[in-house]
Design an enzyme around this catalytic site. Sequence first.
Site, PDB file in Angstrom:
ATOM      1  CB  CYS A   1    -161.669  24.687  77.125  1.00 56.10           C
ATOM      2  SG  CYS A   1    -160.626  24.488  75.681  1.00 56.10           S
TER       3      CYS A   1
ATOM      4  CB  CYS B   1    -158.841  27.111  76.234  1.00 52.57           C
ATOM      5  SG  CYS B   1    -160.077  26.393  75.187  1.00 52.57           S
ATOM      6  CG  ASP B   2    -158.734  27.915  80.178  1.00 50.66           C
ATOM      7  OD1 ASP B   2    -158.317  28.863  79.509  1.00 50.66           O
ATOM      8  OD2 ASP B   2    -159.940  27.701  80.381  1.00 50.66           O
TER       9      ASP B   2
END
Length: 341
Positions: free
Chosen positions: A147, A150-151
């Site tokens: 992701c 997200c990261d």
Amino acid sequence: MSMFIVPSDQPEEGKVEKVIIIGGGPAGFTAGLYTARAQLDPLLFTGNDIGGQVALTYEIENYPGFPEGLSGNELAERFQKQAEKFGTRVEYDHVLEVDLSQHPFTIRTQFEKTYRAEALILAMGATPRKLQVPGEAELTGRGVSYCATCDGFFFRDKEVVVVGGGDSALEEGIFLTRFASKVTIIHRRDQLRASKILQKRAFENDKIEFIWDTVVTRINAGENGAVASVSLKNVKTGEEYDFPTDGVFIFIGHIPNSQIVEGQLEMEDGGYIKTNCFGHTSVPGVFAAGEIQDHRFKQVSTSVGQGAMAAMEAEKFLAELEDKSYEDVKEEVLAAGLLPA
Ligand code: NAP
């Protein structure tokens, strides 16, 4: 004039619901919206990934009605808000078991609750496919990610690799250039599967490079226990070498989350639930929508359409059940040729 319906109280275990929806992505919340407006008082289980995959997408540019684009998370929140506005009851619980052998159908959740329903709409979506190479599982969260939204932030001024050649790999690779100093896309062929518009954007991006005809055979940790390199193999020449990197983002497709109905519904290859063109599964009264049954389109817009279709078919099925037995309605569904071929 719009009508607001006050949701009923907490769902009661053992009570027979009219319709239960499993999955809180675009297909599930659309099914919630439609069945709520049809006065069916739907109960929706979000699972552990609320909002589905769309909620993890940085920007959605191809969902009609939003010409400026919007974040996947915002779109997911809007889907939920609209479904709840008309009375969809949302349970933040994960369905672990489904029993379709008897009608009403039964589901059991991770909070050890049991519910029954006359109709089920399955919209559990799909989860990212793993590379299944040494180092991948151990280094997930320590440099391996599925992701970018997200990261990506953790890779500011670092070098990362992206694995895959589809829309997700390119879209997320382009997104990662906001943070990373260099993004290397590793693809197993010399042709991309991604759409032309994304290919053009990626080729024009100075921070993106490609390694073609190459697979990742291992993900290696450095002394600090985080990703330090990937071992690569050129599938044409057989050449093997290590490529240093700080992060590995894997976008090689998805696996449908259909395990809970395995052996109970007919499936396509790869675990997709078999449906007819209206969302009927092989068990009358059980409908499926979104990526759990769609290996072809996988768009937010198509999932939304499939959620609406499944809901409208569930509504018809429930109307028939009002003055007939399940066995009689089942016969009618079979006679009408509504089950997937
Ligand atoms: P995808 O289209 O199935 O692409 C998966 C990619 O991963 C392919 O390039 C495939 O290689 C590669 N791959 C598969 N298994 C591999 C393995 N074991 N090792 C190395 N590479 C592997 O999946 P996706 O990109 O997640 O897209 C899924 C669907 O969502 C598609 O329909 C796509 O159009 C849609 N989508 C759309 C958008 C958008 O419209 N903006 C954004 C994201 C996704 P091969 O090409 O050799 O098979």
